[in-house]
Write a protein that holds these residues in place. Sequence first.
Motif, PDB file in Angstrom:
ATOM      1  N   ASP A  73       0.829  -1.214   0.000  1.00  0.00           N
ATOM      2  CA  ASP A  73       0.000   0.000   0.000  1.00  0.00           C
ATOM      3  C   ASP A  73       0.860   1.259   0.000  1.00  0.00           C
ATOM      4  N   LEU A  74       1.911   1.271   0.824  1.00  0.00           N
ATOM      5  CA  LEU A  74       2.794   2.435   0.878  1.00  0.00           C
ATOM      6  C   LEU A  74       3.484   2.645  -0.469  1.00  0.00           C
ATOM      7  N   SER A  76       2.398   1.781  -3.391  1.00  0.00           N
ATOM      8  CA  SER A  76       1.400   2.278  -4.339  1.00  0.00           C
ATOM      9  C   SER A  76       1.127   3.762  -4.122  1.00  0.00           C
ATOM     10  N   GLU A  77       1.016   4.171  -2.850  1.00  0.00           N
ATOM     11  CA  GLU A  77       0.769   5.584  -2.557  1.00  0.00           C
ATOM     12  C   GLU A  77       1.927   6.462  -3.033  1.00  0.00           C
ATOM     13  N   VAL A  80       1.747   6.708  -6.826  1.00  0.00           N
ATOM     14  CA  VAL A  80       0.668   7.597  -7.261  1.00  0.00           C
ATOM     15  C   VAL A  80       1.055   9.056  -7.023  1.00  0.00           C
ATOM     16  N   SER A  81       1.614   9.333  -5.836  1.00  0.00           N
ATOM     17  CA  SER A  81       1.954  10.740  -5.540  1.00  0.00           C
ATOM     18  C   SER A  81       3.094  11.232  -6.424  1.00  0.00           C
ATOM     19  N   ALA A 108       7.719  13.702  -0.325  1.00  0.00           N
ATOM     20  CA  ALA A 108       6.552  13.516   0.542  1.00  0.00           C
ATOM     21  C   ALA A 108       6.418  14.678   1.527  1.00  0.00           C
TER      22      ALA A 108
END
Length: 182
Positions: A73-74, A76-77, A80-81, A108
């Motif tokens: 999940d991390l 993927s985030e 995406v960002s 980030a």
Amino acid sequence: MRSRFCHRSAMACAEDRRPDTWDDTQMKPSLKQLCAAWHDESGAVTVDWVVLSATTLTLGLSSVGLVQTGVVDLGSEINVSMTAAGVAGAAAYSFYRLTEAQQQDMLAVYMSRTPEQLVANSQSMSDSFLATLESGNLDEAARWMDRRQLNQTALEANGLTAAEGSMTVAQMETLYLEAGGT
């Protein structure tokens, strides 16, 4: 099949052994036998180890599943960002000092800043770059240039422009190379 304690048929003997139908003539466990069985621990250690091993294995496997899910999940985030921030468009710029992990961490942080902070940072990063370049610290100047590139990426992702008077990354890179940076 006949029991050595029962001389009748097996069916009759089994029916007679039900606890509610015992009488003094039939086999029943003595108090001494019950106490001995109650206190016998010959298989307890094995049972304990089986239960502990199964619990440890279950906890380990469930932890792996949770960590794997969180990491995916991390990732993927971050993907995406970075895509949304236009890092793919920044491919023309080659980072001089920051590793990929440092780039992702800094991006980030920059993406979490307010628009006012992002704009102000573009000016302060330009000033810091010039100060380190003038002092002859080319390594630190390269880091400020890398940070300014990430700042520009965050500005563009938020539809913002750098502060008026701040240097562009291309201008910084030209000065850096002229000063002997590699």
